[in-house]
Write an enzyme that holds these catalytic residues in place. Sequence first.
Site, PDB file in Angstrom:
ATOM      1  N   SER A   1      12.503  43.731  26.593  1.00 56.09           N
ATOM      2  CA  SER A   1      13.942  43.878  26.412  1.00 56.09           C
ATOM      3  C   SER A   1      14.516  42.787  25.516  1.00 56.09           C
ATOM      4  CB  SER A   1      14.654  43.824  27.766  1.00 56.09           C
ATOM      5  OG  SER A   1      14.145  44.805  28.637  1.00 56.09           O
TER       6      SER A   1
HETATM    7  N1  SAH Z   1      11.266  44.394  32.124  1.00 53.29           N
HETATM    8  C1  SAH Z   1      10.417  44.563  30.966  1.00 53.29           C
HETATM    9  C2  SAH Z   1      10.900  45.643  30.029  1.00 53.29           C
HETATM   10  C3  SAH Z   1      10.460  46.907  30.517  1.00 53.29           C
HETATM   11  S1  SAH Z   1      10.468  48.304  29.463  1.00 53.29           S
HETATM   12  C4  SAH Z   1      10.195  43.299  30.221  1.00 53.29           C
HETATM   13  O1  SAH Z   1      10.793  42.279  30.561  1.00 53.29           O
HETATM   14  O2  SAH Z   1       9.380  43.303  29.301  1.00 53.29           O
HETATM   15  C5  SAH Z   1      10.447  49.501  30.757  1.00 53.29           C
HETATM   16  C6  SAH Z   1       9.177  49.597  31.529  1.00 53.29           C
HETATM   17  O3  SAH Z   1       9.401  50.473  32.607  1.00 53.29           O
HETATM   18  C7  SAH Z   1       8.014  50.173  30.726  1.00 53.29           C
HETATM   19  O4  SAH Z   1       6.934  49.296  30.753  1.00 53.29           O
HETATM   20  C8  SAH Z   1       7.699  51.477  31.456  1.00 53.29           C
HETATM   21  O5  SAH Z   1       6.335  51.812  31.465  1.00 53.29           O
HETATM   22  C9  SAH Z   1       8.213  51.175  32.851  1.00 53.29           C
HETATM   23  N2  SAH Z   1       8.539  52.353  33.665  1.00 53.29           N
HETATM   24  C10 SAH Z   1       9.061  53.528  33.246  1.00 53.29           C
HETATM   25  N3  SAH Z   1       9.227  54.357  34.291  1.00 53.29           N
HETATM   26  C11 SAH Z   1       8.790  53.694  35.395  1.00 53.29           C
HETATM   27  C12 SAH Z   1       8.680  54.044  36.783  1.00 53.29           C
HETATM   28  N4  SAH Z   1       9.050  55.223  37.252  1.00 53.29           N
HETATM   29  N5  SAH Z   1       8.180  53.109  37.628  1.00 53.29           N
HETATM   30  C13 SAH Z   1       7.781  51.892  37.172  1.00 53.29           C
HETATM   31  N6  SAH Z   1       7.855  51.517  35.865  1.00 53.29           N
HETATM   32  C14 SAH Z   1       8.352  52.407  34.995  1.00 53.29           C
END
Ligand code: SAH
Length: 213
Positions: free
Chosen positions: A61
Site C-alpha cells: 500500500s
Molecule cells: N497490507 C499489505 C497490502 C495488501 S494488498 C501490505 O502492507 O503490503 C492486499 C492483500 O490482500 C493481497 O496480498 C491479497 O492477496 C490479500 N487478500 C485478498 N483477499 C483476501 C482474503 N479474502 N483474505 C486474506 N487476504 C486477502
Amino acid sequence: MDLLEARERMVIEQLESRGISDARVLDAMRAVARDRFIPPEFIDHAYDDGPLPIGSEQTISQPYMVALMSEVAALTGGERILEIGTGSGYQAAVLARLAAQVYSVETIPGLHDRARVILAAMGYNNIHLRVSDGSDGWPEQAPYDAIIVTAAMPGVARPLLDQLAPGGRLIAPIGEDELQTLVRLSRVNGEWREDYFGECRFVKMTGKLGFQD
Ligand code: SAH
C-alpha cells in the site's frame, strides 16, 4: 538519495503535510524500513507516494494509506489487531510497533511466505501470520481491538464484527472494485457508528466476503 533520508522525507511530505498527526504513528512510519518489503527492481521507488507491485498481481500500500489506517485505528499500545491481507507485511510491521499483538491473514501462500521471511529477519516477534480467507477472520485468536482490512470489500463484513472486543473497531475500504471509501465501524453505546475517511483504491478482496467474478 539515501533510503533513510527518503524515508524521513516521506514522513514529512506525504504524511505530516496531509494531516497525519498521531506521534506514535509518525514514529512507527519513521522506524519501519519500507525498502525491506519492496522487490529489488523497485528499490529506487521505495518511498514514492503510491503503491508498488509485490508479485502475484498484488501491491504494497501507499505509505499515506498505511499511516491513515493506523491512525484511525487509534492505537495506544496494548491492543490485539487482526489484519486481513498480509501482502508484503509492511502494514503488519507498522501495526506491530503500535499495538501488542498483530494477527494477519493472507490467501496467497507465496506472499505469506515472503512476508514471513522478511518480518522474521527484521526481528518482529509479535506478528502472527497464517494462510486463510480473511472473510472468516481468525476466530481462534479473537476478540480483537481493531480489525484492519487492506483489500477492497464490496460491503460491510458482519462476520468480522463478531470478532471485535467491546469498543473494537473495523477499518476497511468499502465500495466498488475500482474505488472505495475508507470506513471505520465502531460500537458506541451498543450502536454501530460509521466514520468515513475519504476515497481510496485497494486491490480487490477475494474469498467469501470479496468480489465474486
Ligand atoms: N497490507 C499489505 C497490502 C495488501 S494488498 C501490505 O502492507 O503490503 C492486499 C492483500 O490482500 C493481497 O496480498 C491479497 O492477496 C490479500 N487478500 C485478498 N483477499 C483476501 C482474503 N479474502 N483474505 C486474506 N487476504 C486477502
